[in-house]
Design an enzyme around this catalytic site. Structure first.
Site, PDB file in Angstrom:
ATOM      1  N   ASP A 109      61.609 -14.304 -65.979  1.00  0.00           N
ATOM      2  CA  ASP A 109      62.939 -13.777 -65.656  1.00  0.00           C
ATOM      3  C   ASP A 109      63.849 -14.914 -65.184  1.00  0.00           C
ATOM      4  O   ASP A 109      65.032 -14.702 -64.923  1.00  0.00           O
ATOM      5  CB  ASP A 109      62.879 -12.600 -64.663  1.00  0.00           C
ATOM      6  CG  ASP A 109      62.234 -12.951 -63.346  1.00  0.00           C
ATOM      7  OD1 ASP A 109      61.787 -14.105 -63.175  1.00  0.00           O
ATOM      8  OD2 ASP A 109      62.177 -12.065 -62.452  1.00  0.00           O
ATOM      9  N   SER A 110      63.304 -16.140 -65.137  1.00  0.00           N
ATOM     10  CA  SER A 110      64.147 -17.327 -64.956  1.00  0.00           C
ATOM     11  C   SER A 110      65.191 -17.407 -66.075  1.00  0.00           C
ATOM     12  O   SER A 110      66.172 -18.141 -65.946  1.00  0.00           O
ATOM     13  CB  SER A 110      63.285 -18.600 -64.950  1.00  0.00           C
ATOM     14  OG  SER A 110      62.418 -18.625 -66.071  1.00  0.00           O
ATOM     15  N   GLU A 126      53.482 -20.530 -56.729  1.00  0.00           N
ATOM     16  CA  GLU A 126      54.738 -21.280 -56.803  1.00  0.00           C
ATOM     17  C   GLU A 126      55.110 -21.865 -55.442  1.00  0.00           C
ATOM     18  O   GLU A 126      55.137 -21.150 -54.426  1.00  0.00           O
ATOM     19  CB  GLU A 126      55.870 -20.353 -57.310  1.00  0.00           C
ATOM     20  CG  GLU A 126      57.205 -21.079 -57.399  1.00  0.00           C
ATOM     21  CD  GLU A 126      58.270 -20.375 -58.220  1.00  0.00           C
ATOM     22  OE1 GLU A 126      57.958 -19.336 -58.862  1.00  0.00           O
ATOM     23  OE2 GLU A 126      59.413 -20.867 -58.222  1.00  0.00           O
ATOM     24  N   ASP A 173      57.694 -11.413 -67.942  1.00  0.00           N
ATOM     25  CA  ASP A 173      57.954 -11.060 -66.546  1.00  0.00           C
ATOM     26  C   ASP A 173      58.479  -9.640 -66.432  1.00  0.00           C
ATOM     27  O   ASP A 173      59.358  -9.232 -67.215  1.00  0.00           O
ATOM     28  CB  ASP A 173      59.035 -11.991 -65.985  1.00  0.00           C
ATOM     29  CG  ASP A 173      58.493 -12.953 -64.960  1.00  0.00           C
ATOM     30  OD1 ASP A 173      57.448 -12.674 -64.349  1.00  0.00           O
ATOM     31  OD2 ASP A 173      59.138 -14.001 -64.767  1.00  0.00           O
ATOM     32  N   GLU A 208      55.503 -10.045 -59.489  1.00  0.00           N
ATOM     33  CA  GLU A 208      55.562 -10.885 -58.295  1.00  0.00           C
ATOM     34  C   GLU A 208      55.097 -10.121 -57.068  1.00  0.00           C
ATOM     35  O   GLU A 208      55.362  -8.926 -56.934  1.00  0.00           O
ATOM     36  CB  GLU A 208      57.010 -11.344 -58.045  1.00  0.00           C
ATOM     37  CG  GLU A 208      57.525 -12.305 -59.082  1.00  0.00           C
ATOM     38  CD  GLU A 208      58.919 -12.850 -58.741  1.00  0.00           C
ATOM     39  OE1 GLU A 208      59.417 -12.615 -57.613  1.00  0.00           O
ATOM     40  OE2 GLU A 208      59.502 -13.500 -59.616  1.00  0.00           O
ATOM     41  N   LYS A 216      53.753 -10.120 -66.109  1.00  0.00           N
ATOM     42  CA  LYS A 216      53.593 -10.777 -64.799  1.00  0.00           C
ATOM     43  C   LYS A 216      54.400 -10.009 -63.762  1.00  0.00           C
ATOM     44  O   LYS A 216      55.537  -9.624 -64.031  1.00  0.00           O
ATOM     45  CB  LYS A 216      54.053 -12.233 -64.868  1.00  0.00           C
ATOM     46  CG  LYS A 216      54.021 -12.936 -63.494  1.00  0.00           C
ATOM     47  CD  LYS A 216      54.118 -14.431 -63.610  1.00  0.00           C
ATOM     48  CE  LYS A 216      55.495 -14.980 -63.808  1.00  0.00           C
ATOM     49  NZ  LYS A 216      56.484 -14.635 -62.769  1.00  0.00           N
TER      50      LYS A 216
HETATM   51  O1  KIV Z   1      60.489 -16.689 -64.226  1.00  0.00           O
HETATM   52  C1  KIV Z   1      59.781 -17.698 -64.377  1.00  0.00           C
HETATM   53  O2  KIV Z   1      60.076 -18.595 -65.194  1.00  0.00           O
HETATM   54  C2  KIV Z   1      58.594 -17.826 -63.555  1.00  0.00           C
HETATM   55  C3  KIV Z   1      57.929 -19.170 -63.518  1.00  0.00           C
HETATM   56  C4  KIV Z   1      58.724 -20.111 -62.716  1.00  0.00           C
HETATM   57  C5  KIV Z   1      56.539 -19.082 -63.015  1.00  0.00           C
HETATM   58  O3  KIV Z   1      58.203 -16.905 -62.927  1.00  0.00           O
END
Ligand code: KIV
Length: 255
Positions: free
Chosen positions: A34-35, A173, A73, A105, A103
């Site tokens: 989600d970056s 992280e 994510d 968090e 993924k």
């Molecule tokens: O959103 C993302 O790119 C991430 C990575 C930094 C692990 O969660």
């Protein structure tokens, strides 16, 4: 790979072309992070990213990558509200996005229960501990985590809880290298570090950071393997000069 002592190489990608290139390079895992909200869409943090945005980018990545494992994510508020929504939303990332895993968090009891439920219905889950960007306001900014003994012990417990819930890997992280090494040694599943030292079982970087392909600050731990921003600016300047000066045709041949 962890059992064989092989390190796991993970990079983020958000589109078809990048996914194809990373696949060709032999990357093990592509994370559609989600970056994307920050490095592609220009948000200040990852909180505005929606499930539909993630599905859109995950579909593009899954069209490009045929070999790497694709992990998508789950964005903010798509897995925290209730179990049914978490299952439906994770299912959409798999069914519509083409991801092989999701993924999530965090590491409290509720996240552990959610991870377990998703695994129970056949969706592989990757955990994410330490600096969890979706909690940026609670954490008081994008700050390193696990620096005192209390938070370090909590992180070790959360990693254990996530492993027991059935996650297949955990991103660590921005935590001290010695804590990441302890977590890594305590788990059977691999840890994937980002700003967490060299002793994790794998490493992940945001593709824009590692390619030098952004116009803003890059996290201090993100090693840059190229300087694409500079190349893009000079290529664009050369093009502008040619167009304005009519020195050569932008099609690359004199007219
Ligand atoms: O959103 C993302 O790119 C991430 C990575 C930094 C692990 O969660």
């Amino acid at each position: 790979m962890k059992e064989r002592g092989e390190k796991i190489a993970v990079l983020t990608a958000y589109d078809y072309t990048m996914a194809r290139l990373l696949d060709r390079a032999g990357i093990d895992v592509i994370l559609v992070g989600d970056s994307v909200g920050m490095v592609v869409l220009g948000f200040d943090n990852t909180l505005p990213v929606t499930l539909d945005m993630m599905i859109h980018h995950t579909r593009a990545v899954s069209r490009g990558a045929k070999r790497a494992l694709i992990v998508a994510d789950m964005p903010f508020l798509t897995f925290q509200l209730n179990m049914e929504e978490a299952m439906r939303n994770a299912g959409r990332l798999i069914q519509e996005g083409g991801a092989a895993a999701v993924k999530i968090e965090g590491g409290g009891r509720q996240i552990g229960d959610t991870a377990k439920r998703l695994v129970d219905i056949g969706i592989p889950v990757m955990g994410h501990l330490g600096l969890t960007p979706q909690s940026v306001h609670q954490l008081g900014g994008f700050r390193p985590q696990g620096r005192d003994s209390e938070t370090a012990e909590r992180l070790l417990k959360e990693a254990d809880l996530l492993e027991k819930a059935g996650v297949f890997a955990i991103v660590l992280e921005s935590i001290p290298a010695d804590l990441a090494a302890r977590v890594t040694a305590s788990l059977k599943v691999p840890t994937i570090g980002i700003g967490a030292g060299p002793q994790c079982d794998g490493q992940v970087l945001v593709i824009n950071d590692m390619l030098g392909f952004s116009d803003g600050p890059v996290p201090p731990f993100a090693k840059q393997y190229a300087q694409l921003s500079e190349q893009i600016v000079s290529a664009a300047r050369a093009y502008i000069e040619e167009v304005r000066g009519r020195a050569a045709s932008p099609e690359g041949r004199s007219q």
